[in-house]
Write an enzyme that holds these catalytic residues in place. Structure first.
Site, short mmCIF file in Angstrom:
data_model
loop_
_atom_site.label_atom_id
_atom_site.label_comp_id
_atom_site.label_asym_id
_atom_site.label_seq_id
_atom_site.Cartn_x
_atom_site.Cartn_y
_atom_site.Cartn_z
N HIS A 107 8.98 -1.57 7.49
CA HIS A 107 8.23 -0.60 8.30
C HIS A 107 8.33 -0.82 9.81
O HIS A 107 7.33 -0.72 10.54
CB HIS A 107 6.76 -0.57 7.86
N HIS A 181 2.26 7.06 5.89
CA HIS A 181 1.90 6.05 4.89
C HIS A 181 0.47 6.23 4.38
O HIS A 181 -0.21 5.24 4.09
CB HIS A 181 2.10 4.65 5.48
N GLU A 318 5.71 8.41 0.20
CA GLU A 318 6.33 8.32 1.52
C GLU A 318 7.67 9.03 1.48
O GLU A 318 8.64 8.54 0.94
CB GLU A 318 6.52 6.84 1.89
C1 GLA Z 1 5.38 0.45 1.28
C2 GLA Z 1 6.23 -0.51 0.58
C3 GLA Z 1 5.39 -1.38 -0.27
C4 GLA Z 1 4.33 -2.06 0.56
C5 GLA Z 1 3.52 -1.06 1.30
C6 GLA Z 1 2.56 -1.71 2.23
O1 GLA Z 1 4.89 1.38 0.43
O2 GLA Z 1 7.24 0.09 -0.18
O3 GLA Z 1 6.18 -2.34 -0.89
O4 GLA Z 1 4.93 -2.92 1.46
O5 GLA Z 1 4.37 -0.21 2.01
O6 GLA Z 1 1.80 -2.70 1.64
#
Ligand code: GLA
Length: 353
Positions: A107, A181, A318
């Site tokens: 991220h 997110h 997402e």
């Molecule tokens: C995304 C990732 C997950 C996790 C979340 C945050 O969805 O794919 O693996 O890291 O973010 O916790």
């Protein structure tokens, strides 16, 4: 109806005031957004009896968002999702991004788009109230090349459609993957786990992952696997199945290869919560969507009104380019070059019945 704002606190001594905006649409339903992290802190929609509930996980105060949290409601970037080894090569040059998720970068690195202050401007549009958030990411920020000007436009359309439009331009070749997110629970944030939600995902294939959640490069058919949501299934129905992919993800944490791949706004996912009748459809121009079943949530996550968000208490959808795209030339390209404009749109369409 319209856009209003109030002070939400400061990120530190002498820092500018962070705002909390409320967008109220013609039906009187509210979405709350802060310009810290472009975070959606609340989204209120009715159930089949007209009973309104806030269906996104989050916090009541800015201080809680400033402390560590799993990207509740934030815009993630520059490169959302994972980058293997925190490295990629572009035009023969190697770039290194912080490894903030085991061996990988997640991220956007240490201080991604979820942790910066965006410029915000409220707008009234014929469709409903909107908030335009802009941020200029400096050349080299978090290790990514090029000065990147990024804009996220949130429109809370009067028919309870939450539209998210991304736009970006760069001064040097770079890579990009921005997404929203938000964690959803259509029964209401903190009301329980989301394993009873029924999901349908319009994807015949997914990108299988290794134990560090990096795609192997294969586009695998969902047929005969617990990842098959082509027909509606309850999220929890097969989450405990003895399956290598579910083990690697600790539940669902997988990118689906959407059937509609021509860049038009197409239906990606339909979710129904049967006890309240609330439904949400996700429409996107993106080639992929990450289904994340809140596997890493635990009792440390205490959210709005003091409610604890335990494991599986929220799910994320997402919309995105595929994870680790910069290291997979066979995936849809996440490269942005000077003179080009990155444009993607995602809509979360709410209804009840
Ligand atoms: C995304 C990732 C997950 C996790 C979340 C945050 O969805 O794919 O693996 O890291 O973010 O916790």
């Amino acid at each position: 109806m319209g856009v209003s704002s109030k002070p939400f606190g400061v990120t530190g001594d002498g820092a500018p005031q962070v705002e909390l905006f409320t967008l109220t649409n013609a039906r009187g339903h509210a979405v709350r957004i802060t310009n810290y992290g472009a975070i959606v802190t609340g989204l209120e929609v009715p159930d089949r009896d007209g009973e309104v509930a806030d269906v996104v996980l989050g916090f009541d105060t800015l201080d809680e968002y400033l402390a560590s949290h799993p990207y509740f409601g934030a815009v993630v970037g520059r490169l959302g999702n994972r980058l293997a080894g925190g490295k990629f090569t572009l035009d023969g040059l190697e770039y290194t991004i912080a490894q903030n998720d085991g061996p990988n970068s997640l991220h956007g690195g240490l201080k991604g788009f979820d942790k910066v202050l965006w410029q915000a401007e409220g707008r009234e549009t014929p469709d409903g109230p909107a908030l335009v958030l802009s941020y200029v990411s400096a050349d080299g920020e978090e290790g990514y090349p090029g000065e990147l000007s990024v804009r996220v436009t949130y429109t809370w359309a009067n028919r309870d459609v939450f539209r998210v439009e991304y736009r970006a331009e760069t001064t040097k070749p770079t890579v990009l993957n921005v997404t929203q997110h938000a964690y959803f629970n259509l029964a209401g944030a903190g009301a329980g786990d989301v394993l009873g939600h029924e999901l349908q995902i319009f994807a015949d294939r997914f990108t299988p992952i290794d134990e560090t959640l990096i795609p192997t490069g294969e586009l695998r058919s969902v047929a005969g696997t617990p990842l098959d949501f082509r027909a509606p299934h309850v999220l929890g129905e097969r989450i405990g199945a003895d399956d290598e992919q579910l083990a690697n993800g600790g539940g669902y944490d997988h990118n689906y290869v959407l059937n509609s791949a021509d860049g038009s706004l197409a239906r990606a996912v339909r979710v129904v919560e049967s006890t309240t009748g609330r439904a949400m459809e996700v429409w996107t121009t993106e080639p992929g969507v990450q289904l994340y079943s809140g596997n890493f949530l635990d009792s440390a996550n205490v959210g709005k009104s003091g409610k604890t968000y335990h494991k599986y208490y929220g799910f994320c959808l997402e919309t995105q380019h595929f994870p680790d795209s910069p290291n997979h030339p066979e995936f849809p390209s996440a490269v942005l070059r000077p003179g080009q404009t990155w444009r993607t749109t995602t809509e979360f369409r709410f209804s009840a019945g």
